[in-house]
Design a protein around this motif. Structure first.
Motif, PDB file in Angstrom:
ATOM      1  N   GLY A  65      46.998  11.930   9.506  1.00 44.48           N
ATOM      2  CA  GLY A  65      48.425  11.927   9.808  1.00 44.48           C
ATOM      3  C   GLY A  65      49.063  13.297   9.775  1.00 44.48           C
ATOM      4  N   ARG A  66      48.351  14.293   9.269  1.00 48.72           N
ATOM      5  CA  ARG A  66      48.894  15.655   9.197  1.00 48.72           C
ATOM      6  C   ARG A  66      48.099  16.633  10.061  1.00 48.72           C
ATOM      7  NH1 ARG A  66      48.672  18.385   4.659  1.00 48.72           N
ATOM      8  NH2 ARG A  66      46.838  17.320   3.805  1.00 48.72           N
ATOM      9  N   PHE A  67      46.796  16.442  10.143  1.00 50.25           N
ATOM     10  CA  PHE A  67      45.939  17.343  10.921  1.00 50.25           C
ATOM     11  C   PHE A  67      45.495  16.646  12.205  1.00 50.25           C
ATOM     12  CE2 PHE A  67      44.046  19.947   7.113  1.00 50.25           C
ATOM     13  CZ  PHE A  67      45.341  20.226   6.688  1.00 50.25           C
ATOM     14  N   THR A  68      45.274  17.457  13.240  1.00 48.89           N
ATOM     15  CA  THR A  68      44.781  16.930  14.513  1.00 48.89           C
ATOM     16  C   THR A  68      43.657  17.809  15.032  1.00 48.89           C
ATOM     17  OG1 THR A  68      46.975  16.061  15.081  1.00 48.89           O
ATOM     18  CG2 THR A  68      45.367  16.271  16.864  1.00 48.89           C
ATOM     19  N   ILE A  69      42.504  17.193  15.244  1.00 45.65           N
ATOM     20  CA  ILE A  69      41.369  17.912  15.807  1.00 45.65           C
ATOM     21  C   ILE A  69      41.365  17.700  17.318  1.00 45.65           C
ATOM     22  CG2 ILE A  69      39.754  15.979  15.549  1.00 45.65           C
ATOM     23  CD1 ILE A  69      37.567  18.012  14.818  1.00 45.65           C
ATOM     24  N   SER A  70      40.966  18.736  18.048  1.00 42.49           N
ATOM     25  CA  SER A  70      40.863  18.616  19.500  1.00 42.49           C
ATOM     26  C   SER A  70      39.823  19.617  19.992  1.00 42.49           C
ATOM     27  CB  SER A  70      42.211  18.865  20.174  1.00 42.49           C
ATOM     28  OG  SER A  70      42.677  20.173  19.911  1.00 42.49           O
ATOM     29  N   ARG A  71      39.486  19.488  21.252  1.00 39.54           N
ATOM     30  CA  ARG A  71      38.479  20.385  21.818  1.00 39.54           C
ATOM     31  C   ARG A  71      38.792  20.668  23.273  1.00 39.54           C
ATOM     32  NH1 ARG A  71      33.077  17.493  20.820  1.00 39.54           N
ATOM     33  NH2 ARG A  71      32.210  19.268  21.991  1.00 39.54           N
ATOM     34  N   SER A  72      38.358  21.851  23.717  1.00 39.65           N
ATOM     35  CA  SER A  72      38.401  22.202  25.124  1.00 39.65           C
ATOM     36  C   SER A  72      36.976  22.494  25.556  1.00 39.65           C
ATOM     37  CB  SER A  72      39.274  23.424  25.378  1.00 39.65           C
ATOM     38  OG  SER A  72      39.087  23.900  26.702  1.00 39.65           O
ATOM     39  N   ASN A  73      36.383  21.558  26.269  1.00 37.96           N
ATOM     40  CA  ASN A  73      35.019  21.789  26.724  1.00 37.96           C
ATOM     41  C   ASN A  73      34.971  22.889  27.794  1.00 37.96           C
ATOM     42  OD1 ASN A  73      34.008  19.857  24.997  1.00 37.96           O
ATOM     43  ND2 ASN A  73      34.114  18.211  26.519  1.00 37.96           N
ATOM     44  N   ALA A  74      36.057  23.091  28.505  1.00 38.98           N
ATOM     45  CA  ALA A  74      36.107  24.161  29.499  1.00 38.98           C
ATOM     46  C   ALA A  74      36.062  25.533  28.842  1.00 38.98           C
ATOM     47  CB  ALA A  74      37.365  24.030  30.340  1.00 38.98           C
ATOM     48  N   LYS A  75      36.621  25.622  27.640  1.00 35.70           N
ATOM     49  CA  LYS A  75      36.665  26.896  26.923  1.00 35.70           C
ATOM     50  C   LYS A  75      35.654  26.973  25.787  1.00 35.70           C
ATOM     51  CE  LYS A  75      41.586  27.692  27.832  1.00 35.70           C
ATOM     52  NZ  LYS A  75      42.917  27.963  27.234  1.00 35.70           N
ATOM     53  N   ASN A  76      34.850  25.902  25.620  1.00 32.81           N
ATOM     54  CA  ASN A  76      33.883  25.869  24.514  1.00 32.81           C
ATOM     55  C   ASN A  76      34.555  26.161  23.167  1.00 32.81           C
ATOM     56  OD1 ASN A  76      31.744  25.338  26.283  1.00 32.81           O
ATOM     57  ND2 ASN A  76      31.294  27.509  26.564  1.00 32.81           N
ATOM     58  N   THR A  77      35.703  25.585  22.979  1.00 33.50           N
ATOM     59  CA  THR A  77      36.503  25.887  21.796  1.00 33.50           C
ATOM     60  C   THR A  77      36.959  24.616  21.104  1.00 33.50           C
ATOM     61  OG1 THR A  77      37.252  27.960  22.781  1.00 33.50           O
ATOM     62  CG2 THR A  77      38.550  27.105  20.952  1.00 33.50           C
ATOM     63  N   LEU A  78      36.898  24.656  19.792  1.00 35.43           N
ATOM     64  CA  LEU A  78      37.351  23.574  18.924  1.00 35.43           C
ATOM     65  C   LEU A  78      38.647  24.006  18.255  1.00 35.43           C
ATOM     66  CD1 LEU A  78      36.478  20.816  17.515  1.00 35.43           C
ATOM     67  CD2 LEU A  78      35.533  22.281  15.711  1.00 35.43           C
ATOM     68  N   TYR A  79      39.535  23.037  18.030  1.00 33.61           N
ATOM     69  CA  TYR A  79      40.824  23.343  17.411  1.00 33.61           C
ATOM     70  C   TYR A  79      41.103  22.421  16.237  1.00 33.61           C
ATOM     71  CZ  TYR A  79      41.547  25.553  21.972  1.00 33.61           C
ATOM     72  OH  TYR A  79      41.417  26.331  23.102  1.00 33.61           O
ATOM     73  N   LEU A  80      41.957  22.901  15.337  1.00 31.73           N
ATOM     74  CA  LEU A  80      42.487  22.049  14.279  1.00 31.73           C
ATOM     75  C   LEU A  80      43.948  22.425  14.083  1.00 31.73           C
ATOM     76  CD1 LEU A  80      41.710  19.812  12.232  1.00 31.73           C
ATOM     77  CD2 LEU A  80      41.487  21.636  10.523  1.00 31.73           C
ATOM     78  N   GLN A  81      44.832  21.489  14.388  1.00 28.04           N
ATOM     79  CA  GLN A  81      46.262  21.675  14.170  1.00 28.04           C
ATOM     80  C   GLN A  81      46.602  21.149  12.789  1.00 28.04           C
ATOM     81  OE1 GLN A  81      48.688  23.051  16.268  1.00 28.04           O
ATOM     82  NE2 GLN A  81      50.095  22.814  14.525  1.00 28.04           N
ATOM     83  N   LEU A  82      47.157  22.025  11.975  1.00 25.75           N
ATOM     84  CA  LEU A  82      47.544  21.660  10.617  1.00 25.75           C
ATOM     85  C   LEU A  82      49.067  21.575  10.563  1.00 25.75           C
ATOM     86  CD1 LEU A  82      44.727  23.216  10.402  1.00 25.75           C
ATOM     87  CD2 LEU A  82      45.427  23.813   8.086  1.00 25.75           C
ATOM     88  N   ASN A  83      49.587  20.412  10.255  1.00 30.00           N
ATOM     89  CA  ASN A  83      51.017  20.219  10.093  1.00 30.00           C
ATOM     90  C   ASN A  83      51.313  19.721   8.682  1.00 30.00           C
ATOM     91  OD1 ASN A  83      51.501  20.887  12.824  1.00 30.00           O
ATOM     92  ND2 ASN A  83      51.289  18.751  13.466  1.00 30.00           N
ATOM     93  N   SER A  84      52.548  19.924   8.248  1.00 26.88           N
ATOM     94  CA  SER A  84      52.981  19.450   6.922  1.00 26.88           C
ATOM     95  C   SER A  84      51.981  19.847   5.845  1.00 26.88           C
ATOM     96  CB  SER A  84      53.161  17.928   6.954  1.00 26.88           C
ATOM     97  OG  SER A  84      54.076  17.540   7.942  1.00 26.88           O
ATOM     98  N   VAL A  85      51.597  21.103   5.848  1.00 22.75           N
ATOM     99  CA  VAL A  85      50.548  21.547   4.923  1.00 22.75           C
ATOM    100  C   VAL A  85      51.043  21.497   3.482  1.00 22.75           C
ATOM    101  CG1 VAL A  85      49.361  22.954   6.633  1.00 22.75           C
ATOM    102  CG2 VAL A  85      51.153  23.985   5.213  1.00 22.75           C
ATOM    103  N   LYS A  86      50.068  21.316   2.593  1.00 25.32           N
ATOM    104  CA  LYS A  86      50.332  21.224   1.162  1.00 25.32           C
ATOM    105  C   LYS A  86      49.538  22.318   0.452  1.00 25.32           C
ATOM    106  CE  LYS A  86      50.553  16.174   1.583  1.00 25.32           C
ATOM    107  NZ  LYS A  86      49.973  14.893   1.099  1.00 25.32           N
ATOM    108  N   THR A  87      49.917  22.616  -0.780  1.00 24.23           N
ATOM    109  CA  THR A  87      49.201  23.657  -1.516  1.00 24.23           C
ATOM    110  C   THR A  87      47.723  23.305  -1.664  1.00 24.23           C
ATOM    111  OG1 THR A  87      49.883  22.609  -3.588  1.00 24.23           O
ATOM    112  CG2 THR A  87      51.233  24.440  -2.777  1.00 24.23           C
TER     113      THR A  87
END
Length: 114
Positions: A65-87
């Motif tokens: 519910g806070r992080f989102t993983i995604s990928r771009s196969n065209a760019k050979n790149t993996l992502y992780l969006q971190l929202n509402s981060v905690k200590t």
């Protein structure tokens, strides 16, 4: 040669956001599930999220519910969006190409602090 290079980490305040990236080369990225794991100071490696080659995603309960993983196969790149981060999200974040997380990059540090 397989390479995984993470970037995007930094210092962020609680409640803030960051986007991590993992640029890859040396293997067929589009065919593989990919993973994000993290290691907090003094602790072991913790699985964070996985994305299948087809885009199905899984998350640890601690980040759901806070992080989102995604990928771009065209760019050979993996992502992780971190929202509402905690200590407690403070850690070195790694992307990994195998289910044992042995084949991973050098990591990118995320520090959550006010």
């Amino acid at each position: 040669e397989v390479q995984l290079v993470e970037s995007g980490g930094g210092l962020v305040q609680p409640g803030g956001s960051l986007r991590l990236s993992c640029a890859t080369s040396g293997f067929i990225f589009s065919n593989r599930p990919m993973h994000w794991v993290r290691q907090a100071p003094g602790k072991g490696l913790e699985w964070v999220s996985t994305i299948s080659s087809g885009g199905t995603t899984w998350y640890a309960d601690s980040v759901k519910g806070r992080f989102t993983i995604s990928r771009s196969n065209a760019k050979n790149t993996l992502y992780l969006q971190l929202n509402s981060v905690k200590t407690e999200d403070t850690a070195m974040y790694y992307c990994a190409k195998d289910s044992r997380y042995a084949e991973r990059g050098q990591g990118t540090q995320v520090t959550v602090s006010s």
